[in-house]
Write a protein that holds these residues in place. Structure first.
Motif, PDB file in Angstrom:
ATOM      1  N   PRO A 245       0.732  -1.084  -0.062  1.00 47.40           N
ATOM      2  CA  PRO A 245      -0.019   0.005  -0.090  1.00 47.40           C
ATOM      3  C   PRO A 245       0.817   1.235  -0.044  1.00 47.40           C
ATOM      4  O   PRO A 245       1.961   1.342   0.491  1.00 47.40           O
ATOM      5  CB  PRO A 245      -0.775   0.016   1.366  1.00 47.40           C
ATOM      6  CG  PRO A 245      -0.665  -1.330   1.675  1.00 47.40           C
ATOM      7  CD  PRO A 245       0.745  -1.902   1.175  1.00 47.40           C
ATOM      8  N   GLY A 246       0.574   2.498  -0.561  1.00 42.99           N
ATOM      9  CA  GLY A 246       1.042   3.719  -0.647  1.00 42.99           C
ATOM     10  C   GLY A 246       1.001   4.144   0.598  1.00 42.99           C
ATOM     11  O   GLY A 246       0.087   3.941   1.488  1.00 42.99           O
ATOM     12  N   VAL A 247       1.661   5.350   0.891  1.00 44.24           N
ATOM     13  CA  VAL A 247       1.571   5.947   2.365  1.00 44.24           C
ATOM     14  C   VAL A 247       1.434   7.282   2.010  1.00 44.24           C
ATOM     15  O   VAL A 247       2.198   7.921   1.266  1.00 44.24           O
ATOM     16  CB  VAL A 247       2.833   5.798   3.214  1.00 44.24           C
ATOM     17  CG1 VAL A 247       2.875   6.656   4.365  1.00 44.24           C
ATOM     18  CG2 VAL A 247       3.106   4.293   3.477  1.00 44.24           C
ATOM     19  N   PRO A 248       0.424   8.249   2.372  1.00 42.05           N
ATOM     20  CA  PRO A 248       0.158   9.284   2.060  1.00 42.05           C
ATOM     21  C   PRO A 248       1.270  10.335   2.588  1.00 42.05           C
ATOM     22  O   PRO A 248       1.891  10.109   3.745  1.00 42.05           O
ATOM     23  CB  PRO A 248      -1.100  10.015   2.588  1.00 42.05           C
ATOM     24  CG  PRO A 248      -1.464   8.854   3.934  1.00 42.05           C
ATOM     25  CD  PRO A 248      -0.830   7.500   3.301  1.00 42.05           C
TER      26      PRO A 248
ATOM     27  N   CYS B   6       6.955  12.096   8.349  1.00 42.16           N
ATOM     28  CA  CYS B   6       6.675  10.568   8.043  1.00 42.16           C
ATOM     29  C   CYS B   6       7.663  10.041   6.935  1.00 42.16           C
ATOM     30  O   CYS B   6       8.077   9.027   7.299  1.00 42.16           O
ATOM     31  CB  CYS B   6       5.304  10.380   7.785  1.00 42.16           C
ATOM     32  SG  CYS B   6       4.886   8.664   7.075  1.00 42.16           S
ATOM     33  N   TYR B   7       7.918  10.931   5.840  1.00 43.09           N
ATOM     34  CA  TYR B   7       8.752  10.078   4.841  1.00 43.09           C
ATOM     35  C   TYR B   7      10.060  10.309   5.400  1.00 43.09           C
ATOM     36  O   TYR B   7      11.034   9.539   4.658  1.00 43.09           O
ATOM     37  CB  TYR B   7       8.523  11.060   3.601  1.00 43.09           C
ATOM     38  CG  TYR B   7       7.380  10.475   2.743  1.00 43.09           C
ATOM     39  CD1 TYR B   7       6.324   9.983   3.314  1.00 43.09           C
ATOM     40  CD2 TYR B   7       7.448  10.438   1.465  1.00 43.09           C
ATOM     41  CE1 TYR B   7       5.207   9.601   2.449  1.00 43.09           C
ATOM     42  CE2 TYR B   7       6.553   9.925   0.430  1.00 43.09           C
ATOM     43  CZ  TYR B   7       5.318   9.372   1.038  1.00 43.09           C
ATOM     44  OH  TYR B   7       4.513   9.189   0.158  1.00 43.09           O
ATOM     45  N   GLN B   8      10.513  11.143   6.167  1.00 47.14           N
ATOM     46  CA  GLN B   8      11.791  11.042   6.702  1.00 47.14           C
ATOM     47  C   GLN B   8      12.374   9.839   7.886  1.00 47.14           C
ATOM     48  O   GLN B   8      13.281   9.315   7.794  1.00 47.14           O
ATOM     49  CB  GLN B   8      12.356  12.410   7.788  1.00 47.14           C
ATOM     50  CG  GLN B   8      12.497  13.595   6.918  1.00 47.14           C
ATOM     51  CD  GLN B   8      13.069  14.640   8.047  1.00 47.14           C
ATOM     52  OE1 GLN B   8      13.286  14.493   8.952  1.00 47.14           O
ATOM     53  NE2 GLN B   8      13.443  15.737   7.363  1.00 47.14           N
ATOM     54  N   ALA B   9      11.221   9.503   8.264  1.00 51.94           N
ATOM     55  CA  ALA B   9      11.028   8.176   9.159  1.00 51.94           C
ATOM     56  C   ALA B   9      11.100   6.756   8.234  1.00 51.94           C
ATOM     57  O   ALA B   9      11.713   5.855   8.716  1.00 51.94           O
ATOM     58  CB  ALA B   9      10.233   8.297  10.216  1.00 51.94           C
TER      59      ALA B   9
ATOM     60  N   HIS C 179       4.474   2.916  -4.565  1.00 47.75           N
ATOM     61  CA  HIS C 179       3.620   3.598  -5.721  1.00 47.75           C
ATOM     62  C   HIS C 179       3.966   4.988  -5.757  1.00 47.75           C
ATOM     63  O   HIS C 179       3.126   6.017  -5.635  1.00 47.75           O
ATOM     64  CB  HIS C 179       2.208   3.771  -4.760  1.00 47.75           C
ATOM     65  CG  HIS C 179       1.676   2.191  -5.202  1.00 47.75           C
ATOM     66  ND1 HIS C 179       1.550   1.651  -6.526  1.00 47.75           N
ATOM     67  CD2 HIS C 179       0.871   1.399  -4.191  1.00 47.75           C
ATOM     68  CE1 HIS C 179       0.989   0.369  -6.045  1.00 47.75           C
ATOM     69  NE2 HIS C 179       0.478   0.515  -5.060  1.00 47.75           N
ATOM     70  N   VAL C 180       5.208   5.422  -6.004  1.00 50.35           N
ATOM     71  CA  VAL C 180       5.688   6.854  -6.128  1.00 50.35           C
ATOM     72  C   VAL C 180       6.224   6.925  -7.670  1.00 50.35           C
ATOM     73  O   VAL C 180       7.361   6.454  -7.857  1.00 50.35           O
ATOM     74  CB  VAL C 180       6.811   7.156  -5.168  1.00 50.35           C
ATOM     75  CG1 VAL C 180       7.455   8.612  -5.439  1.00 50.35           C
ATOM     76  CG2 VAL C 180       6.691   7.019  -3.611  1.00 50.35           C
ATOM     77  N   PRO C 181       5.395   7.534  -8.352  1.00 51.08           N
ATOM     78  CA  PRO C 181       5.908   7.892  -9.802  1.00 51.08           C
ATOM     79  C   PRO C 181       7.028   9.007  -9.805  1.00 51.08           C
ATOM     80  O   PRO C 181       7.351   9.697  -8.965  1.00 51.08           O
ATOM     81  CB  PRO C 181       4.650   8.503 -10.399  1.00 51.08           C
ATOM     82  CG  PRO C 181       3.476   8.640  -9.519  1.00 51.08           C
ATOM     83  CD  PRO C 181       4.157   8.268  -8.022  1.00 51.08           C
ATOM     84  N   PRO C 182       7.720   8.805 -10.970  1.00 51.36           N
ATOM     85  CA  PRO C 182       9.010   9.670 -10.918  1.00 51.36           C
ATOM     86  C   PRO C 182       8.949  11.164 -10.619  1.00 51.36           C
ATOM     87  O   PRO C 182       9.546  11.493  -9.970  1.00 51.36           O
ATOM     88  CB  PRO C 182       9.235   9.278 -12.438  1.00 51.36           C
ATOM     89  CG  PRO C 182       8.609   8.150 -12.863  1.00 51.36           C
ATOM     90  CD  PRO C 182       7.595   7.983 -12.150  1.00 51.36           C
TER      91      PRO C 182
ATOM     92  N   CYS D  91       0.398   9.128   9.182  1.00 53.20           N
ATOM     93  CA  CYS D  91       0.578   8.491   7.903  1.00 53.20           C
ATOM     94  C   CYS D  91      -0.008   7.233   7.809  1.00 53.20           C
ATOM     95  O   CYS D  91      -0.437   6.628   6.931  1.00 53.20           O
ATOM     96  CB  CYS D  91       1.515   9.138   6.992  1.00 53.20           C
ATOM     97  SG  CYS D  91       2.956   8.454   7.445  1.00 53.20           S
ATOM     98  N   LYS D  92       0.684   6.527   8.690  1.00 50.46           N
ATOM     99  CA  LYS D  92       0.383   5.120   8.885  1.00 50.46           C
ATOM    100  C   LYS D  92      -1.292   4.895   9.220  1.00 50.46           C
ATOM    101  O   LYS D  92      -1.798   3.629   8.553  1.00 50.46           O
ATOM    102  CB  LYS D  92       1.201   4.384  10.092  1.00 50.46           C
ATOM    103  CG  LYS D  92       2.560   4.081   9.830  1.00 50.46           C
ATOM    104  CD  LYS D  92       3.249   3.158  10.669  1.00 50.46           C
ATOM    105  CE  LYS D  92       4.306   2.256   9.872  1.00 50.46           C
ATOM    106  NZ  LYS D  92       3.687   1.317   9.292  1.00 50.46           N
TER     107      LYS D  92
END
Ligand SMILES: *[C@@H]1O[C@H](CO)[C@@H](O)[C@H](O)[C@H]1NC(C)=O
Ligand SMILES: *[C@@H]1O[C@H](CO)[C@@H](O)[C@H](O)[C@H]1NC(C)=O
Length: 371
Positions: free
Chosen positions: A307-310, A315-318, A324-327, A355-356
């Motif tokens: 699953p993707g994560v909003p 959150c993304y730093q951790a 599911h991250v397009p270029p 975000c989880k």
């Protein structure tokens, strides 16, 4: 427990307050519990997963003697960097990005973001791409050019197709075993994953790992998955090819990490295993080889899995991996995560929790497609 404690305090509130006087305290307790659960959602997840995990090692599991498996030959690869690439660079972590010939934009986005780093937290890292043979001659030519220009492509001798993904993994494990035994850890990552080597190295360091010597097979662990017996499905596995009714626990193929000794054992098991058709999905196959080799998977809540994560900066730093991250988003998110100041402990915890929870609600509602 907090709630019960408050009920015991009830008589102190006297007749005027009665039962109602306690309600605000109960609400406060519930809110505190919810807040704590949010802040430590990853620990709760680890705990719940560990309860479900099968920790029994197969009775006959064991390392396959290296001499019983023929060594990987350079001829098995049509394109690859210098065989001395790891001897020269001595990476602590090598990341193998599994990519399809046509996904040039995805590879470029990886090079322009996390894959372009050569040193993280004072340790050397290296990123290479694993592809198969393109059926389109124009694309095949472009790949040769890309390999010459970038020097970071490894091409195995098999047709690049979805059903051949497991062959790509066997080839990747063989390459790493033969040409990169220097690396302490190998990560396998898909080309639509925002990977975060810094968060991974932090996690490994924080766990004060005995892994550097021992076995580690780390990622988002899938428990008790049943083989797909639907002939129309792209993961169809007839009971003739795999008789048991469940797979051993395995790490999601979107991103997983192997320590040097686990890589050796699992890749030997993979090279020694009969490659029947149809092969199980790539990640299940690695799980089967790990079981044969007596290596158990470890769950890390910082891997997103399917699953993707909003997006949330802290959150993304951790997170270690986000799927599911397009270029275009990859460049955008990386800029946000990497060029900004590190988040505080509290904002990282809160953002990770939020975000989880959003991702869990999303996958429960079927908004995000899992694997
Ligand atoms: C690992 O942790 C130690 C002590 O906390 C720290 O000094 C070191 O810089 C860390 N290394 C990495 C790679 O994060
Ligand atoms: C997988 O690769 C092999 C070797 O190149 C090829 O013969 C086979 O057709 C491929 N399978 C699929 C389904 O593409």
């Amino acid at each position: 427990m907090v709630g019960r404690g408050l009920w015991i305090c009830k008589p102190r509130f006297g007749k005027r307050g009665g039962r109602l006087g306690v309600v605000p305290y109960l609400c406060a307790a519930a809110a505190t519990a919810a807040l704590l659960a949010l802040l430590f959602v990853d620990l709760i997840e680890s705990w719940v997963t560990s309860i479900g995990m099968n920790t029994a090692v197969e009775p006959h599991a064991g390392i396959i003697p290296p001499q019983s498996v023929p060594p990987t030959r350079p001829e098995e690869f049509l394109l690859m960097p210098s065989p001395l690439v790891c001897q020269r660079a001595k990476p602590y972590l090598i990341t193998m990005v599994v990519s399809a010939p046509a996904n040039q934009r995805a590879r470029q986005a990886v090079r322009d973001t996390w894959g372009g780093e050569v040193e993280v937290r004072g340790l050397r890292v290296m990123t290479l791409f694993m592809v198969g043979v393109a059926s389109d001659p124009g694309l095949a030519k472009l790949l040769i050019e890309e390999a010459r220009e970038r020097g970071d492509l490894i091409q195995g001798r098999f047709l690049d197709s979805y059903s051949n993904l497991t062959l790509k993994t066997v080839s990747m494990l063989g390459w790493a075993r033969r040409f990169c035994p220097q690396a302490h850890f190998m990560a396998k990552v898909d080309d639509d994953v925002l990977f975060n080597p810094s968060a991974l190295l932090h996690f490994l360091n924080k766990s004060r790992n005995p892994y550097e010597q021992g076995d580690l097979y780390l990622g988002r662990v899938h428990l008790h998955v049943a083989p797909d017996r639907d002939p129309d499905s792209k993961h169809y596995l007839p009971s003739g090819a795999y008789p048991p009714s469940v797979f051993p626990d395995y790490c999601s193929g979107t991103a997983y990490v192997l320590s040097r000794s686990a890589l050796l054992k699992i890749s030997l098991a993979a090279s020694a295993s009969p490659l029947s058709t149809p092969l199980p999905p790539e990640d299940v196959f690695v799980g089967l080889c790990a079981r044969t080799a007596g290596v158990l998977p470890s769950h890390c809540p910082l891997f997103s899995g399917g699953p993707g994560v909003p997006y949330g900066r802290c959150c993304y730093q951790a997170m270690v991996s986000v799927h599911h991250v397009p270029p275009r988003e990859m460049l955008h998110y990386w800029a946000g995560v990497h060029t900004s100041l590190p988040c505080s402990w509290l904002s990282r915890r809160a953002s990770l929790g939020l975000c989880k929870v959003r991702s869990m609600i999303g996958s429960a509602l079927g908004l995000e497609q899992g694997l």
